[in-house]
Design a protein around this motif. Structure first.
Motif, short mmCIF file in Angstrom:
data_model
loop_
_atom_site.label_atom_id
_atom_site.label_comp_id
_atom_site.label_asym_id
_atom_site.label_seq_id
_atom_site.Cartn_x
_atom_site.Cartn_y
_atom_site.Cartn_z
N GLU A 19 0.82 -1.21 0.00
CA GLU A 19 0.00 0.00 0.00
C GLU A 19 0.86 1.26 0.00
O GLU A 19 0.55 2.23 -0.70
CB GLU A 19 -0.96 0.01 1.20
CG GLU A 19 -2.12 -0.94 1.03
CD GLU A 19 -2.95 -0.66 -0.22
OE1 GLU A 19 -3.28 0.51 -0.48
OE2 GLU A 19 -3.27 -1.63 -0.94
N VAL A 20 1.92 1.26 0.78
CA VAL A 20 2.80 2.43 0.83
C VAL A 20 3.52 2.60 -0.51
O VAL A 20 3.60 3.72 -1.04
CB VAL A 20 3.79 2.34 2.01
CG1 VAL A 20 4.84 3.43 1.94
CG2 VAL A 20 3.03 2.39 3.34
N HIS A 21 4.02 1.52 -1.09
CA HIS A 21 4.66 1.59 -2.40
C HIS A 21 3.68 2.12 -3.46
O HIS A 21 4.04 2.97 -4.28
CB HIS A 21 5.19 0.23 -2.82
CG HIS A 21 6.53 -0.10 -2.25
ND1 HIS A 21 7.52 -0.70 -3.00
CD2 HIS A 21 7.06 0.08 -1.02
CE1 HIS A 21 8.59 -0.88 -2.25
NE2 HIS A 21 8.33 -0.42 -1.04
N ARG A 54 8.91 4.14 11.28
CA ARG A 54 9.40 2.93 11.95
C ARG A 54 9.95 1.94 10.93
O ARG A 54 10.97 1.31 11.14
CB ARG A 54 8.27 2.30 12.78
CG ARG A 54 8.72 1.13 13.62
CD ARG A 54 7.61 0.59 14.53
NE ARG A 54 6.39 0.27 13.83
CZ ARG A 54 5.25 1.00 13.89
NH1 ARG A 54 5.20 2.09 14.61
NH2 ARG A 54 4.17 0.62 13.23
N ARG A 55 9.26 1.82 9.81
CA ARG A 55 9.64 0.81 8.82
C ARG A 55 10.80 1.26 7.94
O ARG A 55 11.69 0.48 7.63
CB ARG A 55 8.41 0.51 7.95
CG ARG A 55 8.66 -0.42 6.81
CD ARG A 55 8.00 -1.73 7.07
NE ARG A 55 8.29 -2.66 6.03
CZ ARG A 55 7.40 -3.31 5.35
NH1 ARG A 55 6.14 -3.16 5.61
NH2 ARG A 55 7.76 -4.17 4.43
N TRP A 56 10.78 2.53 7.50
CA TRP A 56 11.80 3.00 6.55
C TRP A 56 12.76 4.02 7.14
O TRP A 56 13.80 4.28 6.53
CB TRP A 56 11.12 3.58 5.30
CG TRP A 56 10.55 2.51 4.43
CD1 TRP A 56 11.24 1.74 3.52
CD2 TRP A 56 9.20 2.06 4.37
NE1 TRP A 56 10.40 0.85 2.91
CE2 TRP A 56 9.12 1.03 3.41
CE3 TRP A 56 8.03 2.42 5.04
CZ2 TRP A 56 7.93 0.37 3.10
CZ3 TRP A 56 6.85 1.77 4.74
CH2 TRP A 56 6.82 0.75 3.79
N GLY A 57 12.43 4.63 8.23
CA GLY A 57 13.33 5.60 8.84
C GLY A 57 13.09 7.02 8.38
O GLY A 57 12.91 7.91 9.19
N ASP A 58 13.09 7.23 7.08
CA ASP A 58 12.83 8.57 6.55
C ASP A 58 12.36 8.47 5.10
O ASP A 58 12.30 7.38 4.53
CB ASP A 58 14.07 9.47 6.67
CG ASP A 58 15.29 8.95 5.91
OD1 ASP A 58 15.15 8.15 4.97
OD2 ASP A 58 16.41 9.36 6.26
N LEU A 59 12.03 9.62 4.53
CA LEU A 59 11.50 9.65 3.18
C LEU A 59 12.51 9.13 2.15
O LEU A 59 12.14 8.40 1.23
CB LEU A 59 11.07 11.09 2.82
CG LEU A 59 10.48 11.29 1.42
CD1 LEU A 59 9.22 10.44 1.23
CD2 LEU A 59 10.19 12.76 1.18
N ALA A 60 13.78 9.47 2.33
CA ALA A 60 14.80 9.02 1.37
C ALA A 60 14.88 7.50 1.32
O ALA A 60 14.98 6.91 0.23
CB ALA A 60 16.17 9.61 1.73
N LEU A 62 12.48 5.38 2.09
CA LEU A 62 11.25 4.88 1.46
C LEU A 62 11.34 5.02 -0.06
O LEU A 62 11.03 4.07 -0.79
CB LEU A 62 10.03 5.64 1.99
CG LEU A 62 8.70 5.36 1.27
CD1 LEU A 62 8.35 3.89 1.28
CD2 LEU A 62 7.60 6.21 1.90
N LEU A 63 11.76 6.17 -0.54
CA LEU A 63 11.87 6.37 -1.99
C LEU A 63 12.90 5.43 -2.61
O LEU A 63 12.70 4.92 -3.72
CB LEU A 63 12.18 7.83 -2.30
CG LEU A 63 11.09 8.83 -1.92
CD1 LEU A 63 11.56 10.25 -2.20
CD2 LEU A 63 9.77 8.53 -2.60
N ALA A 64 13.99 5.17 -1.89
CA ALA A 64 14.99 4.22 -2.37
C ALA A 64 14.41 2.81 -2.45
O ALA A 64 14.65 2.07 -3.40
CB ALA A 64 16.23 4.25 -1.48
N ASP A 65 13.63 2.43 -1.44
CA ASP A 65 13.00 1.11 -1.42
C ASP A 65 12.04 0.96 -2.60
O ASP A 65 12.03 -0.07 -3.28
CB ASP A 65 12.28 0.91 -0.10
CG ASP A 65 11.76 -0.51 0.09
OD1 ASP A 65 12.46 -1.47 -0.28
OD2 ASP A 65 10.65 -0.65 0.62
#
Length: 187
Positions: A19-21, A54-60, A62-65
């Protein structure tokens, strides 16, 4: 920096990631990357911002993932019947994909992740996997297979350098010349 939660395969964790992706991909189509925020993504995906942090740490991160997931191959390289034509097809696709505006944006996201080399390592692994498939096919056909590391060093790396740092136009003539110079060593 917050500790990342352990990701379990399947279940609620996989649904949240999906969902986040999905939200990130949709928002990237609607807004400039600089306008994206964790609260915006959280609202679109139906999770709390704290879940994303909690899951990705920060926006960068998340965008990298998301970028690494988008770059994950969905199939093996085309099998054209000969190693050289397999390589030409692969290198052409590689150069076009990564030099496109979308490809460049994904690379920026991959390299913006500062916590570790997880995402760059994944993308590097995808390239090695594809070249190993091409080499394996060549060996099975009785051809002299490429040395994968040599292809990375002499073909892929110069292409990526041009994409990331400029220094000349990335044309078919350029990557073809790289491939031509690299192939005699494998013949």
């Amino acid at each position: 920096m917050a500790m990342k939660e352990r990701v379990r395969v399947g279940g609620r964790s996989a649904r949240i990631q999906a969902e986040v992706h999905k939200a990130v991909k949709e928002l990237q189509q609607e807004a400039d990357r600089a306008e994206l925020t964790v609260p915006m993504i959280a609202a679109r995906s139906g999770v709390t911002p704290s879940t994303i942090y909690r899951r990705w740490g920060d926006l960068a991160e998340l965008l990298a993932d998301v970028a690494a997931e988008r770059l994950r191959p969905v199939s093996d390289p085309d099998d054209t019947g000969a190693q050289i034509s397999d390589l030409k097809a692969y290198v052409e696709q590689y150069a076009e994909e990564f030099s496109s505006p979308t490809g460049r944006a994904m690379l920026r996201d991959i390299f913006s992740s500062a916590t570790d080399a997880t995402y760059t390592g994944q993308c590097c692994g995808y390239t090695f996997d594809h070249l190993n498939v091409i080499a394996g096919r060549a060996k099975a056909r009785g051809e002299h297979p490429i040395v994968v590391q040599d292809m990375v060093d002499h073909v892929i790396a110069p292409i990526m350098y041009r994409i990331l740092f400029g220094g000349g136009e990335l044309t078919e003539a350029y990557w073809q010349a790289l491939l031509d110079r690299a192939m005699p060593a494998t013949a």
